[in-house]
Design a protein around this motif. Structure first.
Motif, PDB file in Angstrom:
ATOM      1  N   PRO A  27      30.402  32.890  32.005  1.00  0.00           N
ATOM      2  CA  PRO A  27      29.702  31.711  32.526  1.00  0.00           C
ATOM      3  C   PRO A  27      30.635  30.763  33.266  1.00  0.00           C
ATOM      4  N   GLY A  28      30.157  30.223  34.399  1.00  0.00           N
ATOM      5  CA  GLY A  28      30.936  29.269  35.173  1.00  0.00           C
ATOM      6  C   GLY A  28      31.943  29.909  36.108  1.00  0.00           C
ATOM      7  N   TYR A  29      31.983  31.227  36.113  1.00  0.00           N
ATOM      8  CA  TYR A  29      32.920  31.980  36.945  1.00  0.00           C
ATOM      9  C   TYR A  29      32.155  32.996  37.779  1.00  0.00           C
ATOM     10  N   THR A  30      32.722  33.355  38.923  1.00  0.00           N
ATOM     11  CA  THR A  30      32.157  34.390  39.780  1.00  0.00           C
ATOM     12  C   THR A  30      33.108  35.574  39.782  1.00  0.00           C
ATOM     13  N   LEU A  31      32.575  36.759  39.497  1.00  0.00           N
ATOM     14  CA  LEU A  31      33.356  37.992  39.533  1.00  0.00           C
ATOM     15  C   LEU A  31      33.300  38.538  40.956  1.00  0.00           C
ATOM     16  N   ILE A  32      34.465  38.749  41.556  1.00  0.00           N
ATOM     17  CA  ILE A  32      34.558  39.117  42.970  1.00  0.00           C
ATOM     18  C   ILE A  32      35.360  40.391  43.136  1.00  0.00           C
ATOM     19  N   LYS A  33      34.837  41.297  43.966  1.00  0.00           N
ATOM     20  CA  LYS A  33      35.602  42.470  44.400  1.00  0.00           C
ATOM     21  C   LYS A  33      36.393  42.002  45.612  1.00  0.00           C
ATOM     22  N   MET A  34      37.710  42.015  45.501  1.00  0.00           N
ATOM     23  CA  MET A  34      38.563  41.470  46.545  1.00  0.00           C
ATOM     24  C   MET A  34      38.576  42.352  47.797  1.00  0.00           C
ATOM     25  N   HIS A  35      38.568  41.697  48.937  1.00  0.00           N
ATOM     26  CA  HIS A  35      38.757  42.370  50.225  1.00  0.00           C
ATOM     27  C   HIS A  35      40.159  42.087  50.763  1.00  0.00           C
ATOM     28  N   ALA A  36      40.555  40.803  50.729  1.00  0.00           N
ATOM     29  CA  ALA A  36      41.869  40.405  51.248  1.00  0.00           C
ATOM     30  C   ALA A  36      42.355  39.169  50.505  1.00  0.00           C
ATOM     31  N   ALA A  37      43.655  39.123  50.270  1.00  0.00           N
ATOM     32  CA  ALA A  37      44.294  37.959  49.665  1.00  0.00           C
ATOM     33  C   ALA A  37      45.444  37.530  50.555  1.00  0.00           C
ATOM     34  N   THR A  38      45.646  36.237  50.653  1.00  0.00           N
ATOM     35  CA  THR A  38      46.716  35.745  51.515  1.00  0.00           C
ATOM     36  C   THR A  38      48.083  35.928  50.873  1.00  0.00           C
ATOM     37  N   ILE A  39      49.061  36.050  51.735  1.00  0.00           N
ATOM     38  CA  ILE A  39      50.460  35.973  51.325  1.00  0.00           C
ATOM     39  C   ILE A  39      51.001  34.815  52.140  1.00  0.00           C
ATOM     40  N   ASN A  40      51.315  33.721  51.462  1.00  0.00           N
ATOM     41  CA  ASN A  40      51.746  32.535  52.185  1.00  0.00           C
ATOM     42  C   ASN A  40      53.017  31.966  51.575  1.00  0.00           C
ATOM     43  N   GLN A  41      53.410  30.819  52.082  1.00  0.00           N
ATOM     44  CA  GLN A  41      54.651  30.183  51.659  1.00  0.00           C
ATOM     45  C   GLN A  41      54.699  29.931  50.152  1.00  0.00           C
ATOM     46  N   LEU A  42      53.580  29.551  49.562  1.00  0.00           N
ATOM     47  CA  LEU A  42      53.553  29.284  48.122  1.00  0.00           C
ATOM     48  C   LEU A  42      53.942  30.526  47.329  1.00  0.00           C
ATOM     49  N   SER A  43      53.359  31.676  47.669  1.00  0.00           N
ATOM     50  CA  SER A  43      53.689  32.915  46.951  1.00  0.00           C
ATOM     51  C   SER A  43      55.167  33.255  47.104  1.00  0.00           C
ATOM     52  N   GLY A  44      55.705  33.025  48.296  1.00  0.00           N
ATOM     53  CA  GLY A  44      57.135  33.269  48.517  1.00  0.00           C
ATOM     54  C   GLY A  44      58.010  32.365  47.673  1.00  0.00           C
ATOM     55  N   GLN A  45      57.621  31.111  47.559  1.00  0.00           N
ATOM     56  CA  GLN A  45      58.382  30.164  46.735  1.00  0.00           C
ATOM     57  C   GLN A  45      58.328  30.547  45.261  1.00  0.00           C
ATOM     58  N   ILE A  46      57.169  31.003  44.827  1.00  0.00           N
ATOM     59  CA  ILE A  46      57.031  31.428  43.426  1.00  0.00           C
ATOM     60  C   ILE A  46      57.911  32.644  43.166  1.00  0.00           C
ATOM     61  N   ARG A  47      57.867  33.622  44.077  1.00  0.00           N
ATOM     62  CA  ARG A  47      58.705  34.824  43.918  1.00  0.00           C
ATOM     63  C   ARG A  47      60.186  34.484  43.854  1.00  0.00           C
ATOM     64  N   ARG A  48      60.598  33.481  44.616  1.00  0.00           N
ATOM     65  CA  ARG A  48      62.012  33.088  44.641  1.00  0.00           C
ATOM     66  C   ARG A  48      62.362  32.142  43.487  1.00  0.00           C
ATOM     67  N   SER A  49      61.406  31.886  42.600  1.00  0.00           N
ATOM     68  CA  SER A  49      61.603  31.033  41.419  1.00  0.00           C
ATOM     69  C   SER A  49      61.834  29.569  41.794  1.00  0.00           C
ATOM     70  N   LEU A  50      61.153  29.117  42.864  1.00  0.00           N
ATOM     71  CA  LEU A  50      61.284  27.736  43.316  1.00  0.00           C
ATOM     72  C   LEU A  50      60.137  26.852  42.828  1.00  0.00           C
TER      73      LEU A  50
END
Length: 168
Positions: A27-50
């Protein structure tokens, strides 16, 4: 289901594809079959432990698009975009997996004129621009907006949204 998991952060970050149980509807959530997800600066910063709030192992990406599998809000098959805010791909598993369960408030239906690929790229730029204008800048009808640095994606979104938000 397959998930791309960042198992360690830092200069030698590591990512693996893991087989995980398919997310269940709730409840309160939508279950989604993913088509595409972004790769952006935030993900890069997280990977680099920033970004100190993120903890490995973690599925990255906080913006994307897909089709609804189950929801109290949307019909199955509805094409949607996802805005993960400060949680998805940051403090909880993100969108680089086959299926995701996302809070209804972070999901919006895509019009037929926007493809799933385009829809995946919309949230990070347009929601950021909208919040900059309305929450941070608090622009009001009739005000003029100065936008510096318009060459980037957020700048383009600001150019398009500013007249709508200010009534000009």
């Amino acid at each position: 289901m397959k998930s791309l998991v960042c198992t360690s952060f830092g200069t030698s970050s590591s990512m693996v594809i893991e087989e995980r149980p398919k997310t269940l509807p709730r409840p309160g959530y939508t279950l989604i079959k993913m088509h595409a997800a972004t790769i952006n600066q935030l993900s890069g910063q997280i990977r680099r432990s920033l970004f100190n709030k993120a903890k490995a192992p973690l599925v990255l990406s906080n913006d994307g698009a897909g089709t609804v599998e189950d929801s109290d809000l949307f019909q199955p098959g509805t094409r949607v975009a996802i805005y993960g805010g400060g949680q998805l791909g940051v403090t909880e598993d993100g969108l680089q997996q086959e299926y995701v369960s996302v809070k209804d408030s972070h999901v919006f239906e895509l019009p037929d004129t926007i493809s799933l690929d385009e829809g995946a790229a919309l949230p990070i730029n347009y929601v950021t621009a909208y919040q900059a204008l309305t929450r941070v800048g608090r622009i009001e009808a009739g005000q003029m907006v100065l936008i510096s640095g318009v060459a980037g994606a957020v700048g383009h979104a600001l150019i398009q949204l500013a007249p709508l938000c200010s009534g000009n």
